[in-house]
Design a protein around this motif. Structure first.
Motif, PDB file in Angstrom:
ATOM      1  N   VAL A 169       0.840  -1.202   0.000  1.00  0.00           N
ATOM      2  CA  VAL A 169       0.000   0.000   0.000  1.00  0.00           C
ATOM      3  C   VAL A 169       0.873   1.251   0.000  1.00  0.00           C
ATOM      4  O   VAL A 169       1.937   1.278   0.621  1.00  0.00           O
ATOM      5  N   ARG A 170       0.421   2.284  -0.722  1.00  0.00           N
ATOM      6  CA  ARG A 170       1.105   3.592  -0.691  1.00  0.00           C
ATOM      7  C   ARG A 170       0.098   4.654  -0.258  1.00  0.00           C
ATOM      8  O   ARG A 170      -1.059   4.613  -0.677  1.00  0.00           O
ATOM      9  N   THR A 197       5.150   4.274   2.466  1.00  0.00           N
ATOM     10  CA  THR A 197       4.970   2.829   2.307  1.00  0.00           C
ATOM     11  C   THR A 197       5.294   2.186   3.648  1.00  0.00           C
ATOM     12  O   THR A 197       5.827   2.835   4.549  1.00  0.00           O
ATOM     13  N   PHE A 198       4.971   0.901   3.782  1.00  0.00           N
ATOM     14  CA  PHE A 198       4.995   0.270   5.102  1.00  0.00           C
ATOM     15  C   PHE A 198       5.867  -0.984   5.108  1.00  0.00           C
ATOM     16  O   PHE A 198       5.615  -1.915   4.351  1.00  0.00           O
ATOM     17  N   ASP A 199       6.898  -0.971   5.973  1.00  0.00           N
ATOM     18  CA  ASP A 199       7.674  -2.197   6.186  1.00  0.00           C
ATOM     19  C   ASP A 199       7.995  -2.340   7.674  1.00  0.00           C
ATOM     20  O   ASP A 199       8.945  -3.000   8.064  1.00  0.00           O
ATOM     21  N   GLY A 200       7.201  -1.673   8.505  1.00  0.00           N
ATOM     22  CA  GLY A 200       7.368  -1.726   9.956  1.00  0.00           C
ATOM     23  C   GLY A 200       6.320  -0.835  10.587  1.00  0.00           C
ATOM     24  O   GLY A 200       5.509  -0.223   9.873  1.00  0.00           O
ATOM     25  N   ALA A 214      -4.632  10.158  -0.722  1.00  0.00           N
ATOM     26  CA  ALA A 214      -4.975   8.921  -1.449  1.00  0.00           C
ATOM     27  C   ALA A 214      -4.239   7.728  -0.845  1.00  0.00           C
ATOM     28  O   ALA A 214      -3.042   7.820  -0.539  1.00  0.00           O
ATOM     29  N   MET A 215      -4.955   6.633  -0.646  1.00  0.00           N
ATOM     30  CA  MET A 215      -4.393   5.382  -0.151  1.00  0.00           C
ATOM     31  C   MET A 215      -4.544   4.344  -1.265  1.00  0.00           C
ATOM     32  O   MET A 215      -5.653   3.926  -1.589  1.00  0.00           O
ATOM     33  N   ILE A 216      -3.419   3.965  -1.859  1.00  0.00           N
ATOM     34  CA  ILE A 216      -3.455   3.138  -3.072  1.00  0.00           C
ATOM     35  C   ILE A 216      -3.150   1.690  -2.709  1.00  0.00           C
ATOM     36  O   ILE A 216      -2.079   1.380  -2.183  1.00  0.00           O
ATOM     37  N   ASP A 217      -4.109   0.819  -2.975  1.00  0.00           N
ATOM     38  CA  ASP A 217      -3.982  -0.615  -2.687  1.00  0.00           C
ATOM     39  C   ASP A 217      -3.706  -1.310  -4.019  1.00  0.00           C
ATOM     40  O   ASP A 217      -4.610  -1.584  -4.799  1.00  0.00           O
ATOM     41  N   HIS A 218      -2.393  -1.575  -4.280  1.00  0.00           N
ATOM     42  CA  HIS A 218      -2.015  -2.098  -5.599  1.00  0.00           C
ATOM     43  C   HIS A 218      -2.689  -3.425  -5.896  1.00  0.00           C
ATOM     44  O   HIS A 218      -3.157  -3.667  -7.003  1.00  0.00           O
ATOM     45  N   GLU A 219      -2.732  -4.295  -4.896  1.00  0.00           N
ATOM     46  CA  GLU A 219      -3.228  -5.648  -5.158  1.00  0.00           C
ATOM     47  C   GLU A 219      -4.712  -5.645  -5.522  1.00  0.00           C
ATOM     48  O   GLU A 219      -5.160  -6.365  -6.396  1.00  0.00           O
ATOM     49  N   LYS A 220      -5.497  -4.805  -4.832  1.00  0.00           N
ATOM     50  CA  LYS A 220      -6.940  -4.743  -5.128  1.00  0.00           C
ATOM     51  C   LYS A 220      -7.232  -3.799  -6.282  1.00  0.00           C
ATOM     52  O   LYS A 220      -8.393  -3.639  -6.665  1.00  0.00           O
ATOM     53  N   LYS A 221      -6.173  -3.127  -6.805  1.00  0.00           N
ATOM     54  CA  LYS A 221      -6.371  -2.106  -7.846  1.00  0.00           C
ATOM     55  C   LYS A 221      -7.445  -1.110  -7.401  1.00  0.00           C
ATOM     56  O   LYS A 221      -8.343  -0.751  -8.169  1.00  0.00           O
ATOM     57  N   ARG A 222      -7.362  -0.737  -6.122  1.00  0.00           N
ATOM     58  CA  ARG A 222      -8.371   0.168  -5.575  1.00  0.00           C
ATOM     59  C   ARG A 222      -7.674   1.290  -4.817  1.00  0.00           C
ATOM     60  O   ARG A 222      -6.692   1.069  -4.130  1.00  0.00           O
ATOM     61  N   ASP A 254      -3.790  -9.393  12.014  1.00  0.00           N
ATOM     62  CA  ASP A 254      -4.703  -8.326  11.565  1.00  0.00           C
ATOM     63  C   ASP A 254      -3.982  -7.140  10.932  1.00  0.00           C
ATOM     64  O   ASP A 254      -4.504  -6.491  10.034  1.00  0.00           O
ATOM     65  N   TYR A 255      -2.760  -6.855  11.409  1.00  0.00           N
ATOM     66  CA  TYR A 255      -2.062  -5.661  10.912  1.00  0.00           C
ATOM     67  C   TYR A 255      -1.831  -5.724   9.402  1.00  0.00           C
ATOM     68  O   TYR A 255      -1.681  -4.696   8.743  1.00  0.00           O
ATOM     69  N   LYS A 256      -1.813  -6.947   8.839  1.00  0.00           N
ATOM     70  CA  LYS A 256      -1.508  -7.089   7.407  1.00  0.00           C
ATOM     71  C   LYS A 256      -2.612  -6.536   6.514  1.00  0.00           C
ATOM     72  O   LYS A 256      -2.359  -6.181   5.365  1.00  0.00           O
ATOM     73  N   THR A 257      -3.844  -6.499   7.031  1.00  0.00           N
ATOM     74  CA  THR A 257      -4.973  -6.092   6.182  1.00  0.00           C
ATOM     75  C   THR A 257      -5.628  -4.800   6.665  1.00  0.00           C
ATOM     76  O   THR A 257      -6.759  -4.510   6.305  1.00  0.00           O
ATOM     77  N   MET A 258      -4.917  -4.030   7.500  1.00  0.00           N
ATOM     78  CA  MET A 258      -5.498  -2.783   7.993  1.00  0.00           C
ATOM     79  C   MET A 258      -4.562  -1.597   7.776  1.00  0.00           C
ATOM     80  O   MET A 258      -3.349  -1.746   7.772  1.00  0.00           O
TER      81      MET A 258
END
Length: 306
Positions: A169-170, A197-200, A214-222, A254-258
């Motif tokens: 996510v960006r 971006t997030f790695d910690g 804007a919060m860009i979710d590359h995997e969901k293309k959303r 949970d942190y992976k999807t929030m």
């Protein structure tokens, strides 16, 4: 059209908002909290903890909690204030906003109660309008001073967004801004990256932010687009793995999807004289992200919506 109020399995009254394209939102009177927002394909857009506690007096981890009269942990008040674990009421007189008696909008109100006056001796009315339209969820918080003297407060709408994978996510729109880093004793830094971006673990209060993020979710293309007024700060939070293990009402994965990106007024508290009212506004919307050389053009996202 009457509001659709149901009692969920936890005994908490829940208001269901719907609109013609098929999207929906669910709002609890407990905390005045949005706990679900689904798009027309019935995909959940808000994150809810797998270990959320749905019983008073606990706040519910997920959705969009209302933090008032403070954000954070100061003095004798509970963390993030008491609004998110009180029972609100339907507001029958949302003036000066026009009434909306329909199934895609609800007006809620929280007034100072005896128990709260002991810890925060100020008389207030906190109103919240929640409106659903195609692809968009709008929250309009208002706070009126009904006391005989001025008071100040800090405030946030905590947006727990559902993402496919936090490491993909960006967040764009906060570049070059100053922020307080809650992981470094609230020291002030300037954002150097061209996107977050997030790695910690990340726990920051960005200051003087633009009206659009804007919060860009590359995997969901959303892409989530947050537009806000009256709330100049933005909190960006993800607890990552170590911190998650110390939060009893978060599941270890949970942190992976929030991702939390909050609309907030923190650095400069809002001061209200007697009978004055403060009003904020936030709009959350989603757009499909298209790829262009593997990256979305942030200028189009941030400037393409009016």
């Amino acid at each position: 059209m009457p509001l659709n109020i149901v009692h969920d399995g936890n005994g908490l009254p829940r208001i269901i908002l719907t609109e013609p394209t098929g999207s929906s939102a669910e709002v609890l009177l407990y905390g005045g909290q949005v706990v679900s927002w689904k798009n027309e394909r019935r995909e959940e857009l808000l994150f809810m903890s797998s270990k959320a506690i749905w019983k008073p007096p606990k706040a519910i981890r997920g959705g969009i909690p209302v933090c008032f009269p403070q954000f954070g942990n100061l003095g004798s008040l509970e963390q993030h204030g008491f609004a998110r674990n009180r029972l609100w009421s339907l507001d029958n007189d949302p003036s000066p906003l026009p009434p909306t008696n329909n199934q895609s909008s609800v007006d809620l109100i929280l007034k100072s109660a005896e128990e709260d006056l002991k810890t925060w001796p100020r008389s207030f009315e906190l109103r919240l309008r929640i409106s659903l339209s195609a692809g968009k969820l709008t929250l309009i918080p208002r706070i009126r001073n009904t006391d005989s003297k001025a008071f100040s407060f800090t405030f946030a709408l905590s947006n727990y967004l559902s993402v496919s994978d936090i490491s993909e996510v960006r967040v764009e729109g906060l570049e070059t801004l100053d922020y307080f880093d809650n992981l470094a004793r609230r020291e002030r830094f300037t954002e150097q990256a061209d996107a977050i971006t997030f790695d910690g673990e990340v726990n920051r209060v960005y200051l003087d932010t633009p009206t659009k993020i804007a919060m860009i979710d590359h995997e969901k293309k959303r892409t989530f687009v947050l537009r806000k007024d009256g709330m100049p700060d933005a909190v960006v939070w993800n607890p990552w793995d170590k911190k998650t293990k110390t939060v009893p009402d978060l599941g270890v994965e949970d942190y992976k999807t929030m991702l939390c990106v909050d609309s907030a007024a923190i650095e400069t508290p809002i001061v209200l004289k007697p009978f004055e009212e403060w009003k904020g506004r936030q709009e959350l919307s989603t757009v499909s992200s298209s790829y262009c050389s593997g990256q979305l053009d942030p200028r189009k996202v941030l400037h393409g919506f009016h």
